[in-house]
Design a protein around this motif. Structure first.
Motif, short mmCIF file in Angstrom:
data_model
loop_
_atom_site.label_atom_id
_atom_site.label_comp_id
_atom_site.label_asym_id
_atom_site.label_seq_id
_atom_site.Cartn_x
_atom_site.Cartn_y
_atom_site.Cartn_z
N UNK A 58 0.82 -1.22 0.00
CA UNK A 58 0.00 0.00 0.00
C UNK A 58 0.85 1.26 0.00
N UNK A 59 2.07 1.18 -0.48
CA UNK A 59 2.98 2.32 -0.50
C UNK A 59 2.49 3.39 -1.48
N UNK A 60 2.59 4.65 -1.11
CA UNK A 60 2.23 5.71 -2.07
C UNK A 60 3.24 5.82 -3.21
N UNK A 61 4.40 5.20 -3.07
CA UNK A 61 5.42 5.20 -4.12
C UNK A 61 5.05 4.28 -5.29
N UNK A 62 4.17 3.33 -5.05
CA UNK A 62 3.75 2.43 -6.14
C UNK A 62 2.65 3.13 -6.92
N UNK A 63 2.92 3.36 -8.20
CA UNK A 63 1.93 4.01 -9.06
C UNK A 63 0.83 3.03 -9.45
N UNK A 64 1.24 1.86 -9.95
CA UNK A 64 0.27 0.79 -10.21
C UNK A 64 0.98 -0.53 -10.34
N UNK A 65 0.20 -1.60 -10.31
CA UNK A 65 0.73 -2.95 -10.46
C UNK A 65 -0.04 -3.61 -11.59
N UNK A 66 0.67 -4.07 -12.60
CA UNK A 66 0.05 -4.73 -13.74
C UNK A 66 0.41 -6.21 -13.69
N UNK A 67 -0.60 -7.07 -13.72
CA UNK A 67 -0.38 -8.51 -13.72
C UNK A 67 -0.16 -8.93 -15.17
N UNK A 68 1.06 -9.37 -15.49
CA UNK A 68 1.40 -9.76 -16.86
C UNK A 68 0.87 -11.16 -17.15
N UNK A 69 1.12 -12.09 -16.23
CA UNK A 69 0.60 -13.45 -16.37
C UNK A 69 0.50 -14.09 -14.99
N UNK A 70 -0.37 -15.09 -14.88
CA UNK A 70 -0.54 -15.77 -13.61
C UNK A 70 0.08 -17.15 -13.70
N UNK A 71 0.88 -17.48 -12.71
CA UNK A 71 1.56 -18.76 -12.68
C UNK A 71 0.77 -19.80 -11.91
N UNK A 72 0.99 -21.05 -12.29
CA UNK A 72 0.35 -22.17 -11.57
C UNK A 72 1.42 -22.81 -10.71
N UNK A 73 1.30 -22.65 -9.41
CA UNK A 73 2.32 -23.15 -8.49
C UNK A 73 1.65 -23.91 -7.37
N UNK A 74 2.46 -24.64 -6.60
CA UNK A 74 1.94 -25.45 -5.49
C UNK A 74 2.70 -25.17 -4.20
N UNK A 75 3.30 -24.02 -4.09
CA UNK A 75 4.07 -23.66 -2.91
C UNK A 75 3.62 -22.30 -2.40
N UNK A 76 3.82 -22.05 -1.12
CA UNK A 76 3.47 -20.76 -0.53
C UNK A 76 4.57 -19.73 -0.77
N UNK A 77 5.80 -20.18 -0.84
CA UNK A 77 6.94 -19.30 -1.12
C UNK A 77 7.78 -19.95 -2.23
N UNK A 78 8.31 -19.16 -3.12
CA UNK A 78 9.08 -19.70 -4.24
C UNK A 78 10.57 -19.41 -4.09
N UNK A 79 11.09 -19.59 -2.89
CA UNK A 79 12.50 -19.32 -2.64
C UNK A 79 13.42 -20.27 -3.40
N UNK A 80 12.90 -21.42 -3.84
CA UNK A 80 13.72 -22.37 -4.59
C UNK A 80 14.15 -21.80 -5.94
N UNK A 81 13.49 -20.75 -6.42
CA UNK A 81 13.88 -20.14 -7.69
C UNK A 81 15.25 -19.46 -7.60
N UNK A 82 15.69 -19.16 -6.38
CA UNK A 82 17.00 -18.52 -6.21
C UNK A 82 18.13 -19.42 -6.68
N UNK A 83 17.94 -20.74 -6.57
CA UNK A 83 18.99 -21.69 -6.94
C UNK A 83 18.89 -22.13 -8.40
N UNK A 84 17.84 -21.73 -9.09
CA UNK A 84 17.63 -22.19 -10.46
C UNK A 84 17.75 -21.04 -11.44
N UNK A 85 18.08 -21.38 -12.67
CA UNK A 85 18.14 -20.37 -13.72
C UNK A 85 17.79 -21.02 -15.05
#
Length: 124
Positions: free
Chosen positions: A78-105
């Motif tokens: 809810x920061x006043x610095x954010x002008x807007x947020x545009x959702x480009x695409x929605x992903x299908x995932x099965x985890x609450x946090x995607x920290x495993x993406x840090x190890x992958x490329x």
């Protein structure tokens, strides 16, 4: 006292688009440089969300890979610095946090896209 605080917080809450973890979003963020202000887009995958949408403490973490380096940025929802947020695409995932993406490329870091009703109607 807490009733007064809750009233003040409600005034500062903004209505933003619904997005989930795994969604690719483009956050238009205002940056102040000297006496000028400009908007800079930051596009990436939402890998974490903290607190509920109805709280001023709500934050989300966006990760992108730029020139081979992973960059993560935490935004206050809810920061006043954010002008807007545009959702480009929605992903299908099965985890609450995607920290495993840090190890992958590359291809290992891909997230399948969630088919919405509108897309499904166009396909079939």
């Amino acid at each position: 006292m807490s009733n007064l605080v809750n009233q003040l917080e409600k005034k500062q809450l903004r209505s933003l688009p619904k997005f989930e973890i795994g969604s690719t979003v483009r956050v238009m963020y205002k940056i102040k440089e000297g006496d000028k202000e400009r908007t800079q887009p930051f596009e990436g995958v939402v890998i974490a969300r903290h607190h509920s949408d109805k709280s001023l403490k709500a934050t989300f973490t966006v990760r992108k890979v730029s020139q081979g380096f992973g960059i993560e940025r935490i935004f206050a929802l809810h920061s006043p610095r954010i002008e807007n947020i545009l959702v480009v695409r929605q992903g299908r995932i099965r985890r609450a946090k995607l920290y495993y993406l840090r190890d992958r490329f590359g291809k290992a870091a891909r997230i399948k896209e969630k088919l919405t009703r509108q897309v499904a109607k166009k396909l079939g």
